[in-house]
Design a protein around this motif. Structure first.
Motif, short mmCIF file in Angstrom:
data_model
loop_
_atom_site.label_atom_id
_atom_site.label_comp_id
_atom_site.label_asym_id
_atom_site.label_seq_id
_atom_site.Cartn_x
_atom_site.Cartn_y
_atom_site.Cartn_z
N GLY A 175 1.00 -1.02 0.09
CA GLY A 175 -0.20 -0.12 -0.32
C GLY A 175 1.04 1.64 -0.13
N LEU A 176 2.16 1.08 -0.77
CA LEU A 176 2.96 2.35 -0.51
C LEU A 176 3.33 2.47 -1.72
CD1 LEU A 176 5.07 1.03 2.09
CD2 LEU A 176 4.28 2.89 2.82
N ASP A 177 3.49 3.95 -1.81
CA ASP A 177 3.81 4.36 -3.43
C ASP A 177 5.25 5.01 -3.51
OD1 ASP A 177 4.16 6.24 -5.79
OD2 ASP A 177 2.96 7.82 -4.89
N PRO A 178 5.71 3.87 -4.65
CA PRO A 178 7.33 3.13 -5.06
C PRO A 178 7.60 4.65 -5.60
CG PRO A 178 5.97 1.81 -5.75
CD PRO A 178 5.00 3.11 -5.62
N ALA A 179 7.34 6.32 -5.69
CA ALA A 179 6.61 7.24 -6.22
C ALA A 179 7.43 8.03 -5.10
CB ALA A 179 6.98 7.76 -6.88
N LYS A 180 7.86 7.33 -3.80
CA LYS A 180 7.97 8.70 -2.72
C LYS A 180 8.07 7.51 -1.52
CE LYS A 180 3.40 11.19 -3.40
NZ LYS A 180 2.11 11.84 -3.02
N PRO A 181 9.28 7.11 -2.07
CA PRO A 181 10.08 6.30 -0.61
C PRO A 181 10.73 7.30 0.52
CG PRO A 181 11.76 7.15 -2.26
CD PRO A 181 10.72 7.29 -2.74
N PRO A 182 10.99 7.04 1.77
CA PRO A 182 10.88 7.32 3.14
C PRO A 182 11.78 8.36 2.92
CG PRO A 182 11.95 5.40 3.20
CD PRO A 182 11.32 5.58 2.07
N THR A 183 11.98 9.09 3.58
CA THR A 183 13.39 10.28 3.14
C THR A 183 14.01 10.18 5.12
OG1 THR A 183 11.83 12.41 3.55
CG2 THR A 183 12.22 11.67 2.01
N THR A 184 13.25 10.21 6.11
CA THR A 184 13.24 10.31 7.37
C THR A 184 13.99 8.83 8.32
OG1 THR A 184 11.55 10.88 8.67
CG2 THR A 184 13.04 12.88 7.67
N PHE A 189 10.50 3.46 9.67
CA PHE A 189 9.48 3.39 10.56
C PHE A 189 8.29 2.95 9.86
CE2 PHE A 189 13.50 3.43 14.23
CZ PHE A 189 14.00 2.80 13.79
N ASP A 190 7.24 4.03 9.18
CA ASP A 190 6.32 3.99 9.26
C ASP A 190 5.81 3.02 8.12
OD1 ASP A 190 5.71 6.51 11.20
OD2 ASP A 190 6.10 7.98 9.90
N CYS A 191 7.06 3.30 7.49
CA CYS A 191 7.03 2.09 6.51
C CYS A 191 6.96 1.13 6.23
CB CYS A 191 7.99 2.08 5.10
SG CYS A 191 7.69 4.22 4.23
N ALA A 192 7.54 0.41 7.55
CA ALA A 192 8.05 -0.92 8.05
C ALA A 192 6.54 -1.37 8.68
CB ALA A 192 9.29 -1.11 8.87
N GLU A 193 6.69 -0.59 8.99
CA GLU A 193 4.71 -0.91 9.45
C GLU A 193 3.64 -0.60 9.33
OE1 GLU A 193 2.35 0.69 13.55
OE2 GLU A 193 4.39 1.99 12.74
N LYS A 194 3.97 -0.47 7.97
CA LYS A 194 2.51 -1.00 6.30
C LYS A 194 2.86 -2.15 5.96
CE LYS A 194 1.06 3.90 6.19
NZ LYS A 194 0.89 5.27 5.38
N ILE A 195 4.02 -2.71 6.03
CA ILE A 195 4.83 -3.31 5.20
C ILE A 195 4.06 -4.15 6.52
CG2 ILE A 195 6.57 -4.87 4.60
CD1 ILE A 195 7.66 -2.09 3.75
N ALA A 196 5.09 -4.76 7.35
CA ALA A 196 4.67 -4.87 8.36
C ALA A 196 3.35 -6.47 8.49
CB ALA A 196 4.35 -5.59 9.56
N ALA A 197 2.27 -5.53 8.18
CA ALA A 197 0.55 -5.48 8.29
C ALA A 197 0.31 -5.58 7.41
CB ALA A 197 -0.03 -3.91 8.77
N GLU A 301 14.20 -0.60 -6.95
CA GLU A 301 14.16 0.82 -7.29
C GLU A 301 15.38 1.38 -6.09
OE1 GLU A 301 12.54 2.84 -9.12
OE2 GLU A 301 10.88 2.18 -9.61
N VAL A 302 15.66 3.11 -6.93
CA VAL A 302 17.02 3.14 -6.57
C VAL A 302 16.63 4.63 -5.77
CG1 VAL A 302 19.58 3.88 -6.45
CG2 VAL A 302 18.31 1.97 -6.95
N ALA A 303 17.14 5.72 -4.42
CA ALA A 303 16.73 6.43 -3.64
C ALA A 303 17.73 6.83 -3.28
CB ALA A 303 14.66 6.52 -3.26
#
Length: 444
Positions: A175-184, A189-197, A301-303
């Motif tokens: 449910g994450l947007d590949p065009a908007k990777p985390p920057t902090t 950690f917020d992304c990781a929580e969604k991935i785990a769920a 993807e690379v960012a």
């Protein structure tokens, strides 16, 4: 490349805390009293150049650099010796004890600390005051030493910056947007929580690996690591506790492979098998995946690296140190600058996944070329170079954070992540142990 353990393991053999402790005892006696050589104005003499595990893969390249230097300076003879990574620091200690260090020596950050702290390396900022501007600021600054002012004790050689790599398909499935990777770190950690769920245990977000993440994550979150005098750890803060709390929560939710907390799994294998969303933060990893897992590579993807609110990134640099009492200082210094100049570093980057620490080399067009934007290796090269150009603000590990300190901090953090003690206690005890080790080191 924090002067991070993730990047360290990508480039060199780590030294255990025990070895560093033994080494500290082994070379401390009288080392600071080694007389410093002076330039004579004549580039001549036979010098020894030691590298770390470059033969046979890079023999042609290195020998070509040496041959060209000897052609330019016919009164110089360079004797090249290449040694294995295993036992490298032990060999340096033995050579230091015997007064037989090479004139020009390839140093990792660990071996730089080992020799530099004990007064065995020449101050290259004093030898060549004008040369600082030739290097990427973050890499030049990396070779300063606490308490020694503006001195710089090695010429930066090749460097590796942090980047962010991730599996586009798994990112979208979560449910994450590949065009908007985390920057902090917090967004990561917020992304990781969604991935785990979303994963249902079929894949994880990232490796736990506290030793690889600290102190870099803390620095990016604005956690102070040392006091202003650089003689005491002060990371016991609410932000550091917050980091441990998030790690504990994410670990319980399955955001990380359970076994990755206590041992080093093969992250390339897990990512290449589609079991991990975020890959290692090393450009060399992208090339490895291209060769060994082409299907996953096609969706990689690379960012830019997760930097935090302060804009910090980590870089890791290999360097060339000059023996403080070399008998041929002019030849040694000119040779080190020759090896690390722009053209020679660019040529090296064509043979290995490294970046020039030399600003002129980094300005080469190949480091700005993203191609069509679809090939991860090409994009990674450009992204890494962009990161390095702004590396004056970096999250490099302080030299006081030895492997021994890191191990002590990680032991307490691991207990908290597993629920064996509360996060606040873990950070407090970690700081106490770190300061005990720092004080012990200062007494040697």
């Amino acid at each position: 490349m924090t002067r991070s353990n993730v990047l360290r393991t990508a480039l060199t053999t780590l030294v255990t805390g025990t070895l560093l402790s033994v080494c500290a005892c082994g070379v401390s006696g009288g080392a600071a009293d080694v007389p410093e050589a002076r330039k004579s104005g004549r580039v001549a003499g036979e010098i020894t150049f030691r590298t770390l595990q470059l033969k046979p893969k890079f023999t042609a390249y290195v020998q070509g650099v040496i041959d060209a230097f000897e052609e330019k300076y016919p009164e110089v003879k360079v004797r090249w010796e290449d040694v294995p990574g295993d036992g490298y620091n032990e060999k340096l200690v033995a050579d230091a004890q015997a007064g037989a260090l090479p004139d020009v020596v390839n140093l990792s950050t660990d071996s730089f600390q080992l020799l530099g702290d004990r007064g065995l390396l020449a101050d290259v900022a004093r030898l060549d005051p004008e040369v600082a501007g030739e290097y990427v600021p973050g890499s030049w600054e990396q070779f300063k030493l606490p308490g020694k002012g503006d001195g710089v004790y090695a010429y930066p050689w090749y460097v590796t910056p942090e980047i962010l790599t991730y599996n586009r398909e798994l990112f979208e499935k979560s449910g994450l947007d590949p065009a908007k990777p985390p920057t902090t770190v917090e967004q990561f950690f917020d992304c990781a929580e969604k991935i785990a769920a979303a994963s249902g245990g079929r894949y994880s977000a990232f490796m736990a690996d506290p030793k690889g993440r600290l102190p870099g994550d803390w620095q990016k979150m604005g956690v102070p690591i040392l006091n202003a005098q650089q003689d005491r750890f002060v990371f016991d803060t609410p932000k550091a506790v917050e980091w441990v709390e998030r790690m504990k929560d994410l670990y319980a939710k399955g955001a990380m492979p359970k076994e990755s907390l206590l041992k080093s799994d093969d992250i390339n294998q897990l990512y290449g098998g589609g079991k991990l969303v975020f890959g290692p933060g090393s450009p060399g990893f992208v090339k490895d995946i291209k060769q060994n897992a082409p299907q996953v590579y096609a969706g990689t993807e690379v960012a830019g690296a997760v930097t935090g609110t302060l804009g910090h990134i980590g870089i890791y640099a290999q360097s060339l140190g000059i023996r403080k009492n070399t008998g041929h200082l002019d030849a040694a210094a000119e040779f080190a600058k020759w090896v690390t100049n722009g053209p020679n570093q660019v040529e090296f980057s064509k043979n290995a996944t490294i970046y020039p620490s030399n600003a002129r080399g980094l300005a080469d067009p190949r480091f700005a070329d993203r191609g069509d934007g679809k090939d991860a290796e090409t994009v990674a090269r450009a992204v890494g170079a962009e990161q390095l150009r702004s590396a004056a603000l970096d999250a490099n590990t302080p030299v006081q954070w030895t492997n021994q300190v890191g191990d002590a901090v990680v032991r307490e953090v691991q207990k908290a992540i597993q629920g064996e003690q509360d996060p606040k206690t873990a950070v407090r005890k970690a700081q106490e142990e770190a300061n005990q080790l720092l004080a012990k080191s200062a007494r040697k």
